[in-house]
Design an enzyme around this catalytic site. Sequence first.
Site, short mmCIF file in Angstrom:
data_model
loop_
_atom_site.label_atom_id
_atom_site.label_comp_id
_atom_site.label_asym_id
_atom_site.label_seq_id
_atom_site.Cartn_x
_atom_site.Cartn_y
_atom_site.Cartn_z
N ASP A 1 0.84 -1.20 0.00
CA ASP A 1 0.00 0.00 0.00
C ASP A 1 0.87 1.25 0.00
O ASP A 1 0.53 2.26 -0.64
CB ASP A 1 -0.93 -0.01 1.22
CG ASP A 1 -2.02 -1.07 1.11
OD1 ASP A 1 -2.29 -1.52 -0.02
OD2 ASP A 1 -2.58 -1.46 2.14
N GLY A 2 1.99 1.18 0.72
CA GLY A 2 2.92 2.32 0.76
C GLY A 2 3.48 2.63 -0.63
O GLY A 2 3.71 3.80 -0.96
N ASN B 1 -4.49 8.79 1.83
CA ASN B 1 -4.81 8.27 3.17
C ASN B 1 -5.26 9.36 4.13
O ASN B 1 -6.36 9.32 4.64
CB ASN B 1 -3.58 7.62 3.80
CG ASN B 1 -3.43 6.16 3.43
OD1 ASN B 1 -4.36 5.56 2.88
ND2 ASN B 1 -2.28 5.58 3.71
N GLU B 2 -4.35 10.30 4.39
CA GLU B 2 -4.64 11.29 5.42
C GLU B 2 -3.65 12.45 5.38
O GLU B 2 -2.59 12.35 4.76
CB GLU B 2 -4.59 10.67 6.82
CG GLU B 2 -3.22 10.46 7.45
CD GLU B 2 -2.42 9.30 6.92
OE1 GLU B 2 -1.35 9.56 6.34
OE2 GLU B 2 -2.85 8.16 7.04
P1 NAP Z 1 4.85 2.88 5.00
O1 NAP Z 1 5.93 1.99 5.47
O2 NAP Z 1 4.69 3.15 3.56
O3 NAP Z 1 3.47 2.36 5.59
C1 NAP Z 1 3.34 2.00 6.93
C2 NAP Z 1 2.33 0.86 7.01
O4 NAP Z 1 1.02 1.37 6.73
C3 NAP Z 1 2.64 -0.27 6.01
O5 NAP Z 1 2.43 -1.48 6.64
C4 NAP Z 1 1.59 0.01 4.92
O6 NAP Z 1 1.23 -1.18 4.24
C5 NAP Z 1 0.42 0.50 5.76
N1 NAP Z 1 -0.60 1.25 5.04
C6 NAP Z 1 -0.45 2.27 4.16
N2 NAP Z 1 -1.66 2.69 3.74
C7 NAP Z 1 -2.58 1.90 4.33
C8 NAP Z 1 -4.00 1.85 4.28
N3 NAP Z 1 -4.73 2.71 3.56
N4 NAP Z 1 -4.63 0.92 5.04
C9 NAP Z 1 -3.93 0.05 5.80
N5 NAP Z 1 -2.58 0.06 5.90
C10 NAP Z 1 -1.93 0.98 5.17
O7 NAP Z 1 4.98 4.22 5.90
P2 NAP Z 1 5.11 5.75 5.63
O8 NAP Z 1 5.76 5.98 4.31
O9 NAP Z 1 5.69 6.35 6.83
O10 NAP Z 1 3.59 6.27 5.58
C11 NAP Z 1 2.65 5.88 4.66
C12 NAP Z 1 1.33 5.61 5.38
O11 NAP Z 1 1.56 4.70 6.44
C13 NAP Z 1 0.69 6.85 6.03
O12 NAP Z 1 -0.26 7.40 5.16
C14 NAP Z 1 0.07 6.31 7.31
O13 NAP Z 1 -1.32 6.17 7.22
C15 NAP Z 1 0.65 4.93 7.48
N6 NAP Z 1 1.31 4.88 8.78
C16 NAP Z 1 0.62 4.35 9.80
C17 NAP Z 1 1.16 4.37 11.08
C18 NAP Z 1 0.38 3.80 12.19
O14 NAP Z 1 -0.64 3.16 11.94
N7 NAP Z 1 0.79 4.02 13.41
C19 NAP Z 1 2.43 4.90 11.30
C20 NAP Z 1 3.13 5.43 10.21
C21 NAP Z 1 2.53 5.43 8.95
P3 NAP Z 1 2.19 -1.93 3.18
O15 NAP Z 1 3.09 -2.78 4.00
O16 NAP Z 1 1.22 -2.70 2.36
O17 NAP Z 1 2.94 -0.89 2.39
#
Ligand code: NAP
Length: 256
Positions: free
Chosen positions: A46-47, A117-118
């Site tokens: 998803d990322g 996403n957000e």
């Molecule tokens: P990233 O490593 O690309 O993503 C972090 C995790 O969030 C990965 O496991 C990714 O899945 C998952 N993810 C991304 N979009 C999702 C969705 N719509 N529904 C469910 N899971 C999803 O991290 P990043 O580059 O820092 O940030 C990208 C996104 O990650 C942000 O938009 C944020 O929503 C999410 N994130 C979440 C948290 C948390 O929940 N505490 C913390 C940091 C970031 P894949 O393994 O499939 O890529």
Amino acid sequence: MQKFTTVAKNNEKSKNLEAKIYTALIQDGWEANDQHPDIVIFIGGDGTLLYAVQKYLDLLDDVNFVGIHTGTLGFFTDYTEEEYPVFLKDMKERAPKIFCSKLLQIKTNKEEYYALNEMRIENVKRTQVIDVYVDNELFETCWGSGVCLSTQAGSTAYNRSLGGAVIDSGISLMQMAEITAIQHSKHRSLGNPYILKPDRIVEFKSDDFSDALLCFDHRNVSLEGVDKVTCTTSNHSVRFARYREYSYLKRLKNLY
Ligand code: NAP
């Protein structure tokens, strides 16, 4: 002739699969075109899609996305890496259904950004005070580490970790969740996630956003010199090419 491009996560597994898909599609008569593709095939997770969306932001109205996950199946990907022969067959033989997912539009006095996403305003250095206005009316003042405004698609991402609701596929809305808000006799804010109509205009204002970051999907920028961030649902969408049904409930069950 259909034009395609690929975007792969930066790991060996995803890069290897990207090379196989690239070769197979060229053999099938597809044209590789990074500048003006009809379809972006993302390989990773998803990322990876979030990265691909920002890369092709200017072409979103004309380009479709389809993804293969090299880990556990996610929300934006429809095939696992083992299923890549099925993916190639579907690309060859089937006409996709297009599923659109709206982006958030985020504006500051400096620039305009988009998120699937957000968006988040986050300050890990000190308590961030934010006045939240909805359609020009002061809704609350939030003291804490920040706020998160997510889309339906983002409801399963950061929003979910904040205790926000998971929103069913196909519903258009925005959801605001406070990030570690201080709640006591002097400072009180809603505390619960707030689900808003998609056309609401949400403004986040502060006298001092220094040290705060504006995060949108995987990207972030400093809020130095900014006193207001304005958000609403954008007219732009991400267009997913669905070559087969993969139920939202199945995707959801993979989460836990
Ligand atoms: P990233 O490593 O690309 O993503 C972090 C995790 O969030 C990965 O496991 C990714 O899945 C998952 N993810 C991304 N979009 C999702 C969705 N719509 N529904 C469910 N899971 C999803 O991290 P990043 O580059 O820092 O940030 C990208 C996104 O990650 C942000 O938009 C944020 O929503 C999410 N994130 C979440 C948290 C948390 O929940 N505490 C913390 C940091 C970031 P894949 O393994 O499939 O890529």
